[in-house]
Motif scaffolding. Sequence first.
Motif, PDB file in Angstrom:
ATOM      1  N   SER A 165       3.789   5.527  -6.704  1.00 34.95           N
ATOM      2  CA  SER A 165       3.163   6.574  -5.864  1.00 34.95           C
ATOM      3  C   SER A 165       1.796   5.992  -5.477  1.00 34.95           C
ATOM      4  O   SER A 165       1.313   4.912  -6.191  1.00 34.95           O
ATOM      5  CB  SER A 165       2.823   7.804  -6.814  1.00 34.95           C
ATOM      6  OG  SER A 165       3.931   8.499  -7.262  1.00 34.95           O
ATOM      7  N   VAL A 166       1.152   6.134  -4.304  1.00 40.04           N
ATOM      8  CA  VAL A 166       0.113   5.728  -3.750  1.00 40.04           C
ATOM      9  C   VAL A 166      -0.848   6.546  -2.961  1.00 40.04           C
ATOM     10  O   VAL A 166      -0.382   7.720  -2.448  1.00 40.04           O
ATOM     11  CB  VAL A 166       0.407   4.630  -2.710  1.00 40.04           C
ATOM     12  CG1 VAL A 166       1.445   4.817  -1.701  1.00 40.04           C
ATOM     13  CG2 VAL A 166      -0.500   3.564  -2.329  1.00 40.04           C
ATOM     14  N   GLU A 167      -2.092   6.281  -2.853  1.00 39.23           N
ATOM     15  CA  GLU A 167      -2.985   7.143  -2.040  1.00 39.23           C
ATOM     16  C   GLU A 167      -3.657   6.087  -1.303  1.00 39.23           C
ATOM     17  O   GLU A 167      -4.372   5.261  -2.034  1.00 39.23           O
ATOM     18  CB  GLU A 167      -3.997   8.009  -3.115  1.00 39.23           C
ATOM     19  CG  GLU A 167      -3.336   9.011  -3.592  1.00 39.23           C
ATOM     20  CD  GLU A 167      -4.162   9.469  -4.711  1.00 39.23           C
ATOM     21  OE1 GLU A 167      -4.773  10.702  -4.759  1.00 39.23           O
ATOM     22  OE2 GLU A 167      -4.489   9.011  -5.811  1.00 39.23           O
ATOM     23  N   VAL A 168      -4.097   6.439   0.144  1.00 43.11           N
ATOM     24  CA  VAL A 168      -4.623   5.306   0.993  1.00 43.11           C
ATOM     25  C   VAL A 168      -5.673   6.080   1.702  1.00 43.11           C
ATOM     26  O   VAL A 168      -5.256   7.353   2.134  1.00 43.11           O
ATOM     27  CB  VAL A 168      -3.691   4.573   1.913  1.00 43.11           C
ATOM     28  CG1 VAL A 168      -4.399   3.586   2.740  1.00 43.11           C
ATOM     29  CG2 VAL A 168      -2.442   3.922   0.832  1.00 43.11           C
ATOM     30  N   ALA A 169      -6.984   5.595   1.826  1.00 39.40           N
ATOM     31  CA  ALA A 169      -7.833   6.036   2.907  1.00 39.40           C
ATOM     32  C   ALA A 169      -8.265   5.195   3.959  1.00 39.40           C
ATOM     33  O   ALA A 169      -8.211   3.789   3.911  1.00 39.40           O
ATOM     34  CB  ALA A 169      -9.061   6.181   1.981  1.00 39.40           C
ATOM     35  N   ILE A 170      -7.830   5.827   5.130  1.00 41.80           N
ATOM     36  CA  ILE A 170      -8.107   5.217   6.424  1.00 41.80           C
ATOM     37  C   ILE A 170      -9.444   5.726   6.800  1.00 41.80           C
ATOM     38  O   ILE A 170      -9.356   6.840   7.400  1.00 41.80           O
ATOM     39  CB  ILE A 170      -6.682   5.195   7.281  1.00 41.80           C
ATOM     40  CG1 ILE A 170      -5.560   5.127   6.384  1.00 41.80           C
ATOM     41  CG2 ILE A 170      -6.923   4.559   8.794  1.00 41.80           C
ATOM     42  CD1 ILE A 170      -4.194   5.652   6.891  1.00 41.80           C
ATOM     43  N   PRO A 171     -10.229   4.900   7.322  1.00 40.21           N
ATOM     44  CA  PRO A 171     -11.550   5.459   8.049  1.00 40.21           C
ATOM     45  C   PRO A 171     -11.182   5.890   9.382  1.00 40.21           C
ATOM     46  O   PRO A 171     -10.405   5.182  10.264  1.00 40.21           O
ATOM     47  CB  PRO A 171     -12.518   4.144   8.088  1.00 40.21           C
ATOM     48  CG  PRO A 171     -11.831   3.266   6.961  1.00 40.21           C
ATOM     49  CD  PRO A 171     -10.363   3.611   6.704  1.00 40.21           C
ATOM     50  N   GLN A 172     -11.604   7.040   9.772  1.00 46.63           N
ATOM     51  CA  GLN A 172     -11.361   7.601  10.985  1.00 46.63           C
ATOM     52  C   GLN A 172     -11.693   6.634  12.339  1.00 46.63           C
ATOM     53  O   GLN A 172     -11.515   6.474  13.082  1.00 46.63           O
ATOM     54  CB  GLN A 172     -12.211   9.110  11.260  1.00 46.63           C
ATOM     55  CG  GLN A 172     -11.704   9.766  12.603  1.00 46.63           C
ATOM     56  CD  GLN A 172     -12.577  10.889  12.672  1.00 46.63           C
ATOM     57  OE1 GLN A 172     -13.702  10.893  12.410  1.00 46.63           O
ATOM     58  NE2 GLN A 172     -12.033  12.044  12.953  1.00 46.63           N
ATOM     59  N   ALA A 173     -13.227   6.077  11.715  1.00 48.40           N
ATOM     60  CA  ALA A 173     -13.661   5.008  12.833  1.00 48.40           C
ATOM     61  C   ALA A 173     -12.696   4.066  13.293  1.00 48.40           C
ATOM     62  O   ALA A 173     -12.892   3.477  14.244  1.00 48.40           O
ATOM     63  CB  ALA A 173     -14.924   4.752  12.354  1.00 48.40           C
ATOM     64  N   LEU A 174     -11.944   3.415  12.374  1.00 48.76           N
ATOM     65  CA  LEU A 174     -11.049   2.384  12.609  1.00 48.76           C
ATOM     66  C   LEU A 174      -9.775   2.949  13.488  1.00 48.76           C
ATOM     67  O   LEU A 174      -9.154   1.966  14.027  1.00 48.76           O
ATOM     68  CB  LEU A 174     -10.609   1.694  11.231  1.00 48.76           C
ATOM     69  CG  LEU A 174     -11.681   1.093  10.467  1.00 48.76           C
ATOM     70  CD1 LEU A 174     -10.787   0.508   9.210  1.00 48.76           C
ATOM     71  CD2 LEU A 174     -12.217  -0.175  11.369  1.00 48.76           C
ATOM     72  N   LEU A 175      -9.623   4.434  13.559  1.00 48.95           N
ATOM     73  CA  LEU A 175      -8.391   4.749  14.444  1.00 48.95           C
ATOM     74  C   LEU A 175      -9.262   5.498  15.768  1.00 48.95           C
ATOM     75  O   LEU A 175      -8.378   5.908  16.461  1.00 48.95           O
ATOM     76  CB  LEU A 175      -8.091   5.889  13.830  1.00 48.95           C
ATOM     77  CG  LEU A 175      -7.332   5.666  12.450  1.00 48.95           C
ATOM     78  CD1 LEU A 175      -6.805   6.810  11.683  1.00 48.95           C
ATOM     79  CD2 LEU A 175      -6.240   4.346  12.400  1.00 48.95           C
ATOM     80  N   THR A 176     -10.373   4.783  16.074  1.00 52.66           N
ATOM     81  CA  THR A 176     -10.865   5.331  17.411  1.00 52.66           C
ATOM     82  C   THR A 176     -10.889   4.046  18.352  1.00 52.66           C
ATOM     83  O   THR A 176     -11.687   3.065  18.115  1.00 52.66           O
ATOM     84  CB  THR A 176     -12.489   5.736  16.904  1.00 52.66           C
ATOM     85  OG1 THR A 176     -12.411   6.669  16.003  1.00 52.66           O
ATOM     86  CG2 THR A 176     -13.026   6.262  18.262  1.00 52.66           C
ATOM     87  N   PRO A 177     -10.456   4.360  19.325  1.00 51.04           N
ATOM     88  CA  PRO A 177     -10.304   3.168  20.483  1.00 51.04           C
ATOM     89  C   PRO A 177     -11.679   3.081  20.974  1.00 51.04           C
ATOM     90  O   PRO A 177     -12.608   3.985  21.156  1.00 51.04           O
ATOM     91  CB  PRO A 177      -9.248   3.771  21.670  1.00 51.04           C
ATOM     92  CG  PRO A 177      -9.274   5.100  21.402  1.00 51.04           C
ATOM     93  CD  PRO A 177      -9.597   5.579  19.879  1.00 51.04           C
ATOM     94  N   SER A 178     -11.747   1.775  21.406  1.00 52.31           N
ATOM     95  CA  SER A 178     -13.102   1.475  22.123  1.00 52.31           C
ATOM     96  C   SER A 178     -13.510   2.405  23.357  1.00 52.31           C
ATOM     97  O   SER A 178     -12.553   2.435  24.296  1.00 52.31           O
ATOM     98  CB  SER A 178     -13.009  -0.036  22.533  1.00 52.31           C
ATOM     99  OG  SER A 178     -14.180  -0.512  23.298  1.00 52.31           O
ATOM    100  N   GLY A 179     -14.684   2.872  23.299  1.00 52.01           N
ATOM    101  CA  GLY A 179     -14.931   3.973  24.291  1.00 52.01           C
ATOM    102  C   GLY A 179     -14.354   5.206  24.180  1.00 52.01           C
ATOM    103  O   GLY A 179     -14.405   6.094  25.171  1.00 52.01           O
TER     104      GLY A 179
END
Length: 226
Positions: A165-179
């Motif tokens: 079992s695993v839990e992962v945190a993905i920053p929303q900022a890293l999923l935001t395209p440039s601009g």
Amino acid sequence: VPLIDNSVALPGDFSSGPQFTITDPSIAAGSPPTIGSLTLDGQFADWPAADAIMTPSNTVAGYKVYGALVDDATAGKNYVIGISATVPNDPAIAANTFIYLNTDHNNATGFSPFGTVGAEYYVQFAADESGVFRPYLYSVAPTGVATQLNGGAPLSFGASADGESVEVAIPQALLTPSGGTPPTSINFAALVNNGQAVLPGDFTVNPQYVITDPSVAASPPVTVGN
């Protein structure tokens, strides 16, 4: 494992006896990371029931899937994904485990390893130099060409003692395209150990899991006219 005077063996038997272990106390004393109220340790008692996001149409036997957009005072907004293995024979998370992130909600765009996933990003688990499997984030083109993000550093995560079992945190900022603007919701699917487990069961038929920003979901409808 010492051998004294060529006759006294410690720990007694070099074949079956466990060896002695010295652990770096700074590692032993470490605490799992936290994002908001969630402790990333591969345990799920701290997740609200509303964040169990499997539905009857994407349930997979032996698993529960959790997801939330969590606003942390230090880490900012993170999409936190939890994969809970509920039976002992579920495979441990290892190489060729992927979480595919469909941030535009369009299965026909983005990358699909097979089926229709439409991923703009994915998380891949890979062994670090000490042999520990950690999650790394990539943006991915429809052709499958991937670019590592987060400066090459692993994402915040935690795993259960058995590694299933695993839990992962993905920053929303890293999923935001440039601009572009940050995604207020994402779809995702997962492939565990190169297909030993496929969540949500079928990448073509079953709907993906969805995490939605609760502040957006809770917004009142807009009334136009009388």
